[in-house]
Design an enzyme around this catalytic site. Structure first.
Site, PDB file in Angstrom:
ATOM      1  N   TYR A  12      91.965   7.927  14.573  1.00  0.00           N
ATOM      2  CA  TYR A  12      90.910   8.369  15.478  1.00  0.00           C
ATOM      3  C   TYR A  12      89.956   7.206  15.714  1.00  0.00           C
ATOM      4  O   TYR A  12      89.526   6.552  14.764  1.00  0.00           O
ATOM      5  CB  TYR A  12      90.111   9.528  14.873  1.00  0.00           C
ATOM      6  CG  TYR A  12      90.752  10.884  14.914  1.00  0.00           C
ATOM      7  CD1 TYR A  12      92.133  11.029  14.934  1.00  0.00           C
ATOM      8  CD2 TYR A  12      89.973  12.036  14.896  1.00  0.00           C
ATOM      9  CE1 TYR A  12      92.715  12.285  14.945  1.00  0.00           C
ATOM     10  CE2 TYR A  12      90.551  13.296  14.916  1.00  0.00           C
ATOM     11  CZ  TYR A  12      91.926  13.417  14.937  1.00  0.00           C
ATOM     12  OH  TYR A  12      92.501  14.664  14.952  1.00  0.00           O
ATOM     13  N   HIS A  65      78.083  20.277  12.227  1.00  0.00           N
ATOM     14  CA  HIS A  65      79.083  19.344  12.737  1.00  0.00           C
ATOM     15  C   HIS A  65      78.586  17.900  12.677  1.00  0.00           C
ATOM     16  O   HIS A  65      79.341  16.959  12.937  1.00  0.00           O
ATOM     17  CB  HIS A  65      79.427  19.734  14.188  1.00  0.00           C
ATOM     18  CG  HIS A  65      80.588  18.995  14.763  1.00  0.00           C
ATOM     19  ND1 HIS A  65      80.463  18.076  15.788  1.00  0.00           N
ATOM     20  CD2 HIS A  65      81.923  19.041  14.472  1.00  0.00           C
ATOM     21  CE1 HIS A  65      81.644  17.594  16.098  1.00  0.00           C
ATOM     22  NE2 HIS A  65      82.553  18.152  15.320  1.00  0.00           N
ATOM     23  N   ARG A 123      87.257  25.041  12.099  1.00  0.00           N
ATOM     24  CA  ARG A 123      88.457  25.750  12.529  1.00  0.00           C
ATOM     25  C   ARG A 123      89.730  25.107  11.984  1.00  0.00           C
ATOM     26  O   ARG A 123      89.926  23.902  12.088  1.00  0.00           O
ATOM     27  CB  ARG A 123      88.513  25.799  14.054  1.00  0.00           C
ATOM     28  CG  ARG A 123      89.704  26.582  14.615  1.00  0.00           C
ATOM     29  CD  ARG A 123      89.697  26.532  16.125  1.00  0.00           C
ATOM     30  NE  ARG A 123      88.579  27.260  16.670  1.00  0.00           N
ATOM     31  CZ  ARG A 123      87.980  26.953  17.818  1.00  0.00           C
ATOM     32  NH1 ARG A 123      88.374  25.896  18.495  1.00  0.00           N
ATOM     33  NH2 ARG A 123      86.978  27.681  18.267  1.00  0.00           N
ATOM     34  N   ASN A 133      98.907  20.900  20.678  1.00  0.00           N
ATOM     35  CA  ASN A 133      97.742  21.208  21.506  1.00  0.00           C
ATOM     36  C   ASN A 133      97.922  22.528  22.245  1.00  0.00           C
ATOM     37  O   ASN A 133      96.989  23.332  22.358  1.00  0.00           O
ATOM     38  CB  ASN A 133      97.512  20.097  22.540  1.00  0.00           C
ATOM     39  CG  ASN A 133      96.951  18.829  21.937  1.00  0.00           C
ATOM     40  OD1 ASN A 133      96.517  18.812  20.789  1.00  0.00           O
ATOM     41  ND2 ASN A 133      96.945  17.765  22.705  1.00  0.00           N
ATOM     42  N   HIS A 154      87.606   9.275  20.179  1.00  0.00           N
ATOM     43  CA  HIS A 154      86.832  10.374  19.604  1.00  0.00           C
ATOM     44  C   HIS A 154      85.329  10.103  19.571  1.00  0.00           C
ATOM     45  O   HIS A 154      84.542  10.994  19.283  1.00  0.00           O
ATOM     46  CB  HIS A 154      87.347  10.633  18.178  1.00  0.00           C
ATOM     47  CG  HIS A 154      86.888  11.917  17.575  1.00  0.00           C
ATOM     48  ND1 HIS A 154      85.985  11.962  16.523  1.00  0.00           N
ATOM     49  CD2 HIS A 154      87.190  13.201  17.863  1.00  0.00           C
ATOM     50  CE1 HIS A 154      85.766  13.220  16.184  1.00  0.00           C
ATOM     51  NE2 HIS A 154      86.476  13.992  16.986  1.00  0.00           N
TER      52      HIS A 154
END
Length: 704
Positions: free
Chosen positions: A486, A453, A423, A67, A610
């Site tokens: 997730y 997205h 990304r 991170n 998430h």
């Protein structure tokens, strides 16, 4: 509703006035970059937790280090770019210039990096106690060194390239996040000392193993055998360093005739972007450090001298160890009862969805037996005419892509919106796009100036001479691998109105049309922010002292000023607001006269929270939305995002229950303070421990 207790926790007084927009920005908003660092500090706290299995702690240390790498590659790089462009006029929402933000970020980032290094120093002996030894070269015995020397000769030496630095050899290019050895070698005849650099090959892994359960950093093996690379020279010294570069892409797709080619060119350019951080071994001589810093053009504030290993993100390699005694117990998502095989016959998912909507929550509900099953059945079903799908990130060997390829080869119309600008997944997504195109799928790279997205799948099926649509709207990617770790929510439905709106949206994204009107969907960038603010204002309008309004949101990030101001004003009118924000939050909670009825918490744990869920009390008729969008500028302005209203009563109640559990967690929750600090939730003595993730795992497999 979520719970009467949560609504009664804050007394309802008389209606207050709306928050004045004249309040200073620093009084209204927290700094986004410092909030990111605070999130990474909370992740590191998991690695520090002695109650967790040891390899779980190692995993969280690696995540915290990764991170921090991303923070420098994206956020710090962006601030430095603004600063270089003379960004005195460019200020953060809390009123700071890029230079002021960098000056505040630096000490916090240095402290965080040092804390990660200290924690590694604590975890390594604990690993050794469990038979997992991370040893440096000097700690190896002669036999172990001989094994690694042989390995060096056969597997490592052929890959290495020593690069001299002198008037005839300029300082070499240093790739992003690479480990490197800065080396001084002396000519024994002339006594002249030369400088050279050797890159540690990342493809060879972070560690090498002379024996099972002994792990030696690859750079140690190379450093101990440098004489092979510089025959006839004397190695005087060698020191490890690591470089972080700006890794954010800047593709001007408005002016690009071929977006794919433009992106590939930008990826090539990314290799030589400016350095934003230099990590060096503690003890590196000042002249060597200064030479590297000068060549990389980084200032003293960008140098991080650290003890122990560099690149702690590489500790993730230890997760592959077969040590279940040191890891969290394995968890397998359950198959929802409506999709369970009966007497050896697998139920038809289309029949199931015609009987009613289904809300699934991963990893507690199996991704493979729900969302993946829908796409795989659609790919082989002779009645399916078309499949339309968005792909933002997916797994390496993707069964989703395989199913779409199979559908196209079977003659079905397959349309895939592949977001090649996702990304750090740009290269993989370009490869998927070409695979799908070669199979006959219609591949669309999204809209100019926007990332796609949204998480959408549309299946068009002919049934009894009529067309029926089946839809999945989710909060997470179509990625079976991340769906196991997730936490995400998805709505599976055959509702004709939802199907018609999703179909219209796909047509808008792939063709030429005016943006359609929606009743069930909220779509960014056209109207999501405006509609979200309208819903917040409606809650304030409906709120009374006798029946105060209620809003609950579960998101990854909350930074949009328009949404935050609307929440402030709702709080000022008596609305209770509960926010569950996993990572970044720039709203100041609990400020008298502005946000005293707003509470913000963060829940971290084994699974990465998430999902995005939005609940509005609506005068006793709860309204719930789920979808892909966080409340951030990029999501609301620069991405195609979709939220769907959950009208099916059981599915809606399922969402409300998820929020209730998140707000009840007292095992892994943190509370945001008005000054921007986060405090772990403390239980009252005698209070029963409530873990949201533990409860959901138990519900998935009762009695396990």
């Amino acid at each position: 509703m979520v719970s009467s207790a949560s609504r009664q926790a804050i007394p309802v007084g008389r209606r207050r006035r709306a928050v004045s927009p004249r309040m200073a920005a620093e009084e209204r908003y927290l700094n986004r970059e410092l909030s990111w660092i605070a999130f990474d500090e909370r992740v590191l706290a998991l690695a520090e937790d002695p109650t967790l299995p040891l390899l779980e702690r190692v995993k969280f240390l690696a995540i915290a280090a990764s991170n921090l790498d991303e923070f420098f590659q994206v956020r710090v790089a962006g601030l430095k770019r603004q600063q270089a462009a003379g960004g005195v006029r460019t200020r953060s929402v809390d009123g700071l210039t890029p230079a002021e933000q960098l000056s505040r970020i630096g000490p916090r980032a240095q402290e965080l990096a040092a804390a990660q290094a200290r924690l590694y120093g604590e975890l390594a002996p604990l690993l050794a106690d469990e038979g997992i030894r991370i040893l440096r070269w000097t700690e190896l015995d002669d036999g172990q060194q001989r094994v690694l020397q042989a390995m060096f000769s056969t597997r490592i030496f052929p890959v290495l390239t020593p690069l001299a630095v002198d008037p005839g050899h300029p300082f070499p290019y240093i790739s992003n996040l690479s480990l490197n050895l800065a080396i001084r070698v002396e000519d024994p005849d002339t006594k002249i000392v030369h400088f050279a650099r050797v890159k540690i090959p990342p493809l060879l892994g972070r560690f090498v193993t002379p024996e099972p359960d002994i792990f030696v950093p690859l750079e140690d093996v190379i450093a101990a055998n440098l004489g092979r690379l510089f025959p006839g020279m004397r190695v005087v010294a060698r020191h490890l360093f690591r470089v972080t570069r700006n890794a954010d892409l800047e593709v001007d797709d408005d002016g690009a005739e071929d977006l794919l080619e433009a992106l590939e060119e930008e990826i090539r350019r990314r290799r030589v972007r400016p350095a934003v951080r230099l990590e060096v071994e503690e003890g590196m001589p000042a002249d060597v450090r200064d030479l590297i810093a000068r060549e990389l053009q980084v200032g003293p504030e960008d140098i991080y001298a650290l003890p122990g290993l560099l690149n702690l993100a590489g500790m993730a390699d230890l997760q592959a160890l077969d040590r279940p005694d040191l890891q969290a117990p394995p968890f397998q998502g359950a198959t929802p009862a409506r999709l369970l095989t009966s007497e050896g016959v697998e139920p038809d998912i289309f029949d199931t969805l015609r009987a009613g909507d289904m809300l699934v929550q991963h990893p507690y509900d199996s991704f493979g037996m729900t969302v993946q099953r829908l796409i795989e059945q659609a790919s082989t079903d002779p009645h399916v005419l078309a499949i339309k799908q968005t792909l933002y990130r997916t797994s390496g060997q993707s069964p989703i892509v395989e199913a779409l390829v199979e559908a196209a080869e079977a003659g079905k119309q397959v349309v895939v919106l592949v977001e090649i600008k996702a990304r750090f997944d740009e290269v993989a997504n370009i490869a998927w796009a070409r695979t799908l195109e070669n199979a006959g799928c219609h591949v669309v790279y999204g809209m100019l100036g926007l990332k796609t997205h949204a998480k959408l799948c549309l299946v068009v099926r002919e049934e009894d001479g009529e067309i029926r649509r089946y839809v999945h709207v989710g909060t997470g990617n179509y990625n079976p691998a991340t769906a196991r770790v997730y936490e995400d929510i998805g709505l599976l439905t055959a509702d004709p109105d939802v199907g018609a709106e999703v179909s219209s949206l796909f047509n808008y994204l792939t063709g030429y049309a005016r943006h359609p009107e929606y009743t069930h969907l909220l779509v960014a960038p056209q109207m999501l922010r405006a509609r979200m603010i309208e819903l917040i204002r409606r809650e304030a309008d409906l709120s009374t002292p006798e029946n105060p309004g209620y809003i609950a949101m579960k998101v990854n990030n909350l930074v949009d000023e328009g949404v935050i101001d609307a929440l402030y004003n709702a709080s000022g009118r008596g609305v209770t607001v509960d926010l569950v924000v996993r990572a970044i939050a720039t709203l100041r909670p609990g400020v008298p006269g502005m946000s005293e009825s707003i509470r913000v918490r963060s829940v971290l744990g084994r699974f990465l929270e998430h999902s995005r869920v939005f609940l509005f009390g609506n005068g006793g008729e709860p309204e719930v939305y789920i979808g892909s969008a966080d409340m951030m500028h990029r999501n609301l302005d620069r991405r195609v995002e979709v939220l769907v209203r959950v009208d099916d009563p059981p599915s809606r109640q399922h969402c409300i229950d998820i929020l209730r559990l998140a707000l009840s967690d007292n095992a892994a929750a943190w509370r945001l303070q008005s000054d921007g600090s986060w405090r772990p939730f403390t239980r009252e003595p005698g209070t029963q421990i409530m873990s949201m993730q533990g409860e959901l795992m138990t519900r998935a497999h009762p009695g396990a």
